[in-house]
Each structure stands twice: as structure tokens, then as C-alpha cells.
Design an enzyme around this catalytic site. Structure first.
Site: not given
Length: 255
Positions: A65, A146, A159, A163
Site C-alpha cells: 500500500d 494526467s 483526482y 495529479k
């Protein structure tokens, strides 16, 4: 390129699926020994067996993890013990956990997204860099960012923020690690046709026509195309490239 990668040692987080899996396959093909670090140990073991049979290189699966800094340090040490000196780290572990407006997003999801996408990248990169510096070697880190590091989309706040932070972290690490001969870059793909993406399409979470409608090349990226760019950035052909987030998006972000 095969000569450069032969017998080098790489770690790929999130290496059992999607872009990470494509990176593992390409690294194995060019003769690199690879540690596959993934939460899905069953998948990692399956990939390791397949790569060993196909390419004859050493492939070791690890369950990890990446949001746990202790696990990241222990993994890097175990890879060195089993495969030798490290040369390459590809941080692929991550993704979007849930698509919800900010006012509906659970705090736990917000924190978990940053823990995996950002903190996991930091933890693994720091442990890797310390190992490379200790042996006075050279290294290359490639992070998966991204196009949403510079764009935004409804329901993807966590998200996008994570990024954007990965791209900034890439610059910071590149600046500080250059003196130690460690290059740090990132890749910024648009939507990639991974197994996870296909599942979202089947479940109606993602509308293909809407996604592809933003792309002048009228399709999604393939994992192998992203992996090719990642491997290039790891190679000696990119020896003077560092601190960059290289976009691969079929023209999505053309202004």
C-alpha cells in the site's frame, strides 16, 4: 535501447494492471529485472510468472500500500536485497476513487486519493532516491500524472488536485536530485483504455462518445502507447530531460 536496459533493476508500483502492467511488459522485453509492487498480490504473481516465462528476466511481486511510508521503504530495501542496485522507479499506483461533486465527496475519499496518488509517489520516490544516492549511482523516476493536472472536470476535484501536485512534485524532485544524477519526469495521459476504464464504460460511469469527443484523434490512448513514452523517459535517449510532465493525449489539450 535493449543494451541500456539489460540487467538493470526497476520498480513499478501499480504494476499488475493498466499502464503499470504495460510498463512491466516493456521493461521485461528489453531485459530489465522488475519488482511489481501492487495491492493485488494475486495479479502481481500472475504477471511475474508470465514475464519470467516470456523473457527470462527476474520478476518479483510485492504486495504494498503505497500510502504507507514504512511499506515503501521496506519494499525498496527488499528489492535491493533480492535484485541488486536500483536504477528505475515508475510510480503508476493511483487513480480516481470516486466521482462526486465537492459538496458530496466524503472526506475519507479525498484523503485516500491524495494518500495514494501524491503521498505514495513521494514515499516511493524518496526511498528510491536514498537507495540510489547511497550507492552513488544514477537513477530515473517517472511519475504518472494526467492531463487533469492542468484541466478540471466535475466530480474529479480530488483526482485533479492530486495529479497537479504530482506534476509539481516532479519538478521539485528533479531540481533537488539533479546533483545526485537522478532524473525525474512525469507522463500526463488523457483517458486510457485500461481494464478499469472498460469496466467504467460497461457500468455507464464513463460515456465513450463524450470522452472521445474531446480528442482530435478520435480515440482513447492505449496502455502500451503510454508505456512506450515512460520507457523512453527512463532510457539514455532522454538523458538530458528532467523535471518535465510530457503530455500524451491525442491532441486533447491543444489550445
Amino acid at each position: 535501447m535493449e543494451e541500456f536496459f539489460a540487467d538493470k533493476v526497476a520498480v513499478v508500483t501499480g504494476g499488475a494492471n493498466g499502464i503499470g502492467l504495460a510498463c512491466v511488459k516493456e521493461l521485461a522485453r528489453v531485459g530489465c529485472h522488475v519488482a511489481i509492487a501492487d495491492l493485488d498480490m494475486e495479479a502481481a504473481e500472475r504477471v511475474a510468472k508470465e514475464m519470467l516465462q516470456n523473457f527470462g528476466v527476474q520478476i518479483i511481486p510485492f504486495t504494498i500500500d503505497v500510502s504507507d511510508s514504512k511499506q515503501c521503504r521496506e519494499m525498496i530495501q527488499r528489492v535491493q536485497d533480492q535484485l541488486g542496485s536500483l536504477h528505475i522507479l515508475i510510480n503508476c499506483a493511483g487513480g480516481s476513487l470516486d466521482k462526486k461533486p465537492i459538496l458530496e465527496l466524503e472526506e475519507s475519499t479525498w484523503h485516500r486519493t491524495l494518500d495514494i496518488n501524491l503521498h505514495g509517489t513521494y514515499y516511493c520516490s524518496r526511498a528510491f532516491a536514498e537507495a540510489v544516492i547511497e550507492r552513488q549511482g544514477e537513477g530515473s523516476i517517472v511519475n504518472i500524472s494526467s492531463i487533469f493536472a492542468t484541466r478540471n472536470a466535475p466530480g474529479l476535484a480530488a483526482y485533479c488536485v492530486s495529479k497537479a501536485a504530482v506534476s509539481q512534485l516532479t519538478k521539485a524532485m528533479a531540481l533537488e536530485m539533479a546533483e545526485y544524477r537522478i532524473r525525474v519526469n512525469a507522463v500526463g495521459p488523457s483517458h486510457v483504455e485500461t481494464g478499469r476504464m472498460k469496466k467504467k464504460i460497461e457500468e455507464g460511469i464513463v460515456d465513450v462518445e463524450t470522452v472521445v469527443g474531446h480528442v482530435p484523434m478520435n480515440r482513447m490512448a492505449q496502455s502500451e502507447e503510454v508505456a512506450d513514452l515512460v520507457i523512453f523517459l527512463c532510457s539514455d535517449q532522454a538523458s538530458f530531460i528532467t523535471g518535465q510532465t510530457v503530455v500524451i493525449d491525442g491532441g486533447y489539450t491543444i489550445e
